[in-house]
Design an enzyme around this catalytic site. Structure first.
Site, PDB file in Angstrom:
ATOM      1  CB  SER A 143      -0.767   0.113   1.366  1.00  0.00           C
ATOM      2  OG  SER A 143      -1.479   1.504   1.533  1.00  0.00           O
ATOM      3  CE1 TYR A 157      -4.023  -2.119   4.926  1.00  0.00           C
ATOM      4  CE2 TYR A 157      -3.581   0.053   4.165  1.00  0.00           C
ATOM      5  CZ  TYR A 157      -3.921  -1.238   3.783  1.00  0.00           C
ATOM      6  OH  TYR A 157      -4.047  -1.648   2.374  1.00  0.00           O
TER       7      TYR A 157
END
Length: 245
Positions: A143, A157
């Site tokens: 990501s 995250y």
């Protein structure tokens, strides 16, 4: 030694039933590869994806496996190898996203996200590696939050995705003697069911003025797993419409 790539050599994708994972499955199947992919909570989507691929003349295998469970990951690798033989391509896309401020983040949620986003990635690479021949390809899906968080509530995250990027850098050195490349794709906002409720917030922040498509991520993965990417390894490639520019 240069790898001999075959258009009919199999691929294994962890997390392939929906969103970016399904786009990768479709893209690699369109190249003529038999594709095995895992799923957890979307059996209907997995079955529909297989039907679509078979209708187009391809071959696919859906394997139920929770990436939080290392033994399930190991068994998924064995099932894929038993059905299609040694994979030429391994893509690790399985992951989960939960948000929340650190002082409100439940420890059970923290452990679950680490188990899937970090340990699950390691387990997939660990158990698939003995089956990978000289010069094969591994791609992880990380990501862009590994480089820029951009909003509150994303710390855990982002931490997991930064861990994946570092794992890939180290793994590149481990696999280099076997000429196996490993690279990390770092998508920004992509049009999936996870972002459906965030479009109004996300799009104005993107320099290109639009959200990404799963097929665009799949195209980058296809290049990284093909002949032309043999000199690239240990890299994290961000594809996010300029979000981190």
């Amino acid at each position: 030694m240069t790898a001999t790539f075959s258009p009919s050599a199999p691929a294994l994708i962890f997390g392939g039933a929906r969103g970016i994972g399904a786009a990768i499955v479709r893209r690699l199947a369109a190249e003529g590869r038999p594709v095995a992919f895992t799923y957890v909570s979307a059996p209907d989507r997995a079955a529909a994806l297989i039907q679509d691929i078979e209708a187009g003349g391809g071959t696919a295998l859906a394997i139920r496996a929770d990436s939080a469970d290392p033994e399930a990951v190991r068994l998924a690798v064995e099932a894929a190898v038993e059905r299609f033989g040694k994979p030429e391509v391994l893509v690790v896309n399985a992951g989960m996203l939960m948000g929340g401020a650190i002082d409100q983040f439940a420890m059970d949620d923290f452990d679950r996200m680490l188990a899937i986003n970090v340990r699950g990635v390691f387990a997939a690479i660990r158990y698939a590696a003995p089956h990978l021949l000289q010069g094969r390809r591994i791609v992880t899906i990380g990501s862009n939050t590994a480089d820029r968080i951009g909003s509150p509530g994303s710390s855990v995250y982002a931490m997991t995705k930064a861990a994946v990027a570092q794992l890939v850098r180290g793994a590149a050195l481990d696999f280099a003697p076997r000429q196996i490349t490993i690279n990390n794709v770092q998508p920004g906002p992509v049009e999936t069911d996870m972002t459906a409720d965030l479009m109004a917030y996300i799009v104005p922040k993107l320099p290109l003025g639009r959200i990404g498509k799963p097929d665009e991520i799949a195209d980058l993965v296809a290049w990284l797993t093909g002949r032309g990417a043999g000199y690239m390894t240990g890299a994290s490639l961000t594809i996010d419409g300029g979000w981190t520019a």
